[in-house]
Design a protein around this motif. Structure first.
Motif, mmCIF file in Angstrom:
data_model
loop_
_atom_site.group_PDB
_atom_site.id
_atom_site.type_symbol
_atom_site.label_atom_id
_atom_site.label_comp_id
_atom_site.label_asym_id
_atom_site.label_seq_id
_atom_site.Cartn_x
_atom_site.Cartn_y
_atom_site.Cartn_z
ATOM 1 N N GLU A 1 0.861 -1.191 0.000
ATOM 2 C CA GLU A 1 0.000 0.000 0.000
ATOM 3 C C GLU A 1 0.899 1.243 0.000
ATOM 4 O OE1 GLU A 1 -3.423 -0.088 2.863
ATOM 5 O OE2 GLU A 1 -2.516 1.796 3.541
ATOM 6 N N PHE A 2 0.546 2.209 -0.831
ATOM 7 C CA PHE A 2 1.357 3.429 -0.960
ATOM 8 C C PHE A 2 0.517 4.660 -0.614
ATOM 9 C CE2 PHE A 2 3.367 0.210 -3.478
ATOM 10 C CZ PHE A 2 4.720 0.410 -3.243
ATOM 11 N N ASN A 3 0.954 5.382 0.411
ATOM 12 C CA ASN A 3 0.196 6.539 0.891
ATOM 13 C C ASN A 3 0.972 7.837 0.709
ATOM 14 O OD1 ASN A 3 -2.088 5.011 2.240
ATOM 15 N ND2 ASN A 3 -0.310 4.082 3.222
ATOM 16 N N LEU A 4 0.218 8.920 0.484
ATOM 17 C CA LEU A 4 0.795 10.261 0.352
ATOM 18 C C LEU A 4 0.080 11.207 1.303
ATOM 19 C CD1 LEU A 4 0.774 10.388 -3.539
ATOM 20 C CD2 LEU A 4 2.840 10.668 -2.178
ATOM 21 N N LEU A 5 0.844 12.063 1.973
ATOM 22 C CA LEU A 5 0.237 13.037 2.883
ATOM 23 C C LEU A 5 0.965 14.373 2.734
ATOM 24 C CD1 LEU A 5 -0.863 12.359 6.507
ATOM 25 C CD2 LEU A 5 0.435 14.403 6.030
ATOM 26 N N GLY A 6 0.206 15.454 2.558
ATOM 27 C CA GLY A 6 0.846 16.766 2.461
ATOM 28 C C GLY A 6 0.072 17.707 1.564
#
Length: 375
Positions: free
Chosen positions: A225-230
């Motif tokens: 699973e690949f997550n992005l935050l920002g």
């Protein structure tokens, strides 16, 4: 020191001062300083006031290159500095390091600057970069103390003769609050979760991360699973647009988590922190925070980033701008057992405790203020 010393902190957003310098502000107040924060007004300005500081609004065109806007900023700094008696000003973020320093010198105020990553200034030979370098040269010769977050930036500054070595020192990034960011192991549920926290800019390697996710999702399916935050769609030439992000989410290769004031909740869930940046970083806060929480780190062998990883010990360094190199390193993490990842993550915590404890940074600031005031 008398308890009537006025200290001013300036940055290009209130968000930055609150999120990155909150504990420094608290320590200054506890040490008897009167503290003022100077930054553009945003949703964090009121939060700064709750810490016990006086807040002053100023307009700063963060990434803009319009000289008229910058001149206005300089005039505003001068107006604030001339109408109040400040003893020392602590500047963070690029334009503050330049214009606040110039205004402070006109008003005989001591200056302590923090050079947190030089961005594209020294990579680029554009007219804008040349002007910026000249402005750095003029302004930094007027500083009383300059802190760098990594050796590369310090070396670059000295090579370009932008500052006198005697006033320079190195800090371990902005440090990390070890009591807030504590070790939380991820769940052992057969899914390896990755997280990238940054402003959504291509310079931060977002494109490479998404391409790597596409390849690894095709190979491992729902086991990764690949997550992005920002912040998304920020004002920056290399910003990722909302449309682009939505297309990646729709394709099913990444999750976009928005922005958060409690990043520790997101970091806790993942197995590994990733930042394939090829930007000139200071020392990325997200990597320090993830390291403090006991997470392995995959980042580039790049200025600022490499400071956070002992390659093969608490994570892996990949080649900047190489998707293949990133895929290879992420795959090393995927193929480890859950236990191996946790063990590697504990090495991150150890490194952060030894080198990046925020209290080191705060003490350096308290010492520096004392030093420049005695000059």
């Amino acid at each position: 020191m008398s308890n009537l010393k006025n200290v001013l902190l300036t940055a290009n957003t209130s968000w930055y001062l609150y999120n990155f310098r909150k504990n420094t502000i608290i320590a200054l107040i506890e040490n008897g300083f009167i503290v003022t924060a100077l930054a553009p007004n945003d949703s964090y300005s009121e939060k700064l006031e709750t810490l016990g500081v006086k807040f002053i609004d100023i307009s700063i065109d963060q990434g803009g290159t319009n000289p008229i806007n910058d001149l206005r900023t300089l005039i505003q700094f001068n107006k604030v500095f001339s109408s109040n008696r400040y003893d020392v000003v602590l500047n963070f973020t690029p334009k503050n390091n330049i214009y606040s320093t110039l205004a402070a010198k006109i008003n005989k105020i001591k200056v302590i600057n923090n050079i947190a990553g030089l961005g594209i200034l020294f990579i680029n030979e554009s007219v804008t970069s040349k002007i910026a370098r000249l402005l750095y040269k003029i302004s930094q010769r007027n500083a009383d103390k300059i802190f760098f977050q990594n050796e590369d930036d310090k070396k670059l500054f000295l090579e370009h003769n932008l500052a006198n070595e005697s006033i320079t020192a190195r800090l371990p990034g902005s440090g990390v609050d070890l009591s807030r960011f504590e070790v939380i192991p991820s769940q052992d549920d057969g899914v390896v979760r990755f997280l990238l926290i940054a402003r959504m800019l291509y310079d931060k390697g977002i494109g490479h991360y998404v391409e790597a996710a596409r390849v690894l999702k095709a190979k491992y399916g729902n086991n990764v699973e690949f997550n992005l935050l920002g912040f998304l769609a920020v004002e920056n030439p290399s910003a990722v647009s909302e449309v682009e992000m939505q297309s990646w989410v729709d394709e099913g290769i990444v999750n976009y988590l928005g922005v958060s004031d409690e990043v520790e909740k997101e970091i806790a869930k993942v197995d590994c922190m990733v930042l394939p940046s090829f930007y000139r970083e200071g020392v990325p806060k997200s990597l320090l925070e993830a390291g403090a929480m006991g997470k392995p780190i995959v980042t580039t062998d790049n200025v600022g980033c490499r400071e956070t990883v002992n390659d093969g010990v608490n994570g892996f360094l990949c080649v900047p701008r190489s998707t293949q190199s990133l895929i290879d390193k992420l795959e090393l993490i995927i193929q480890m057992s859950h236990e191996e990842r946790l063990t590697m993550g504990l090495k991150s915590r150890e490194k952060i405790e030894n080198e990046f404890d925020e209290s080191i940074v705060i003490n350096c600031y308290l010492d520096a203020i004392k030093e420049v005031l005695e000059k």
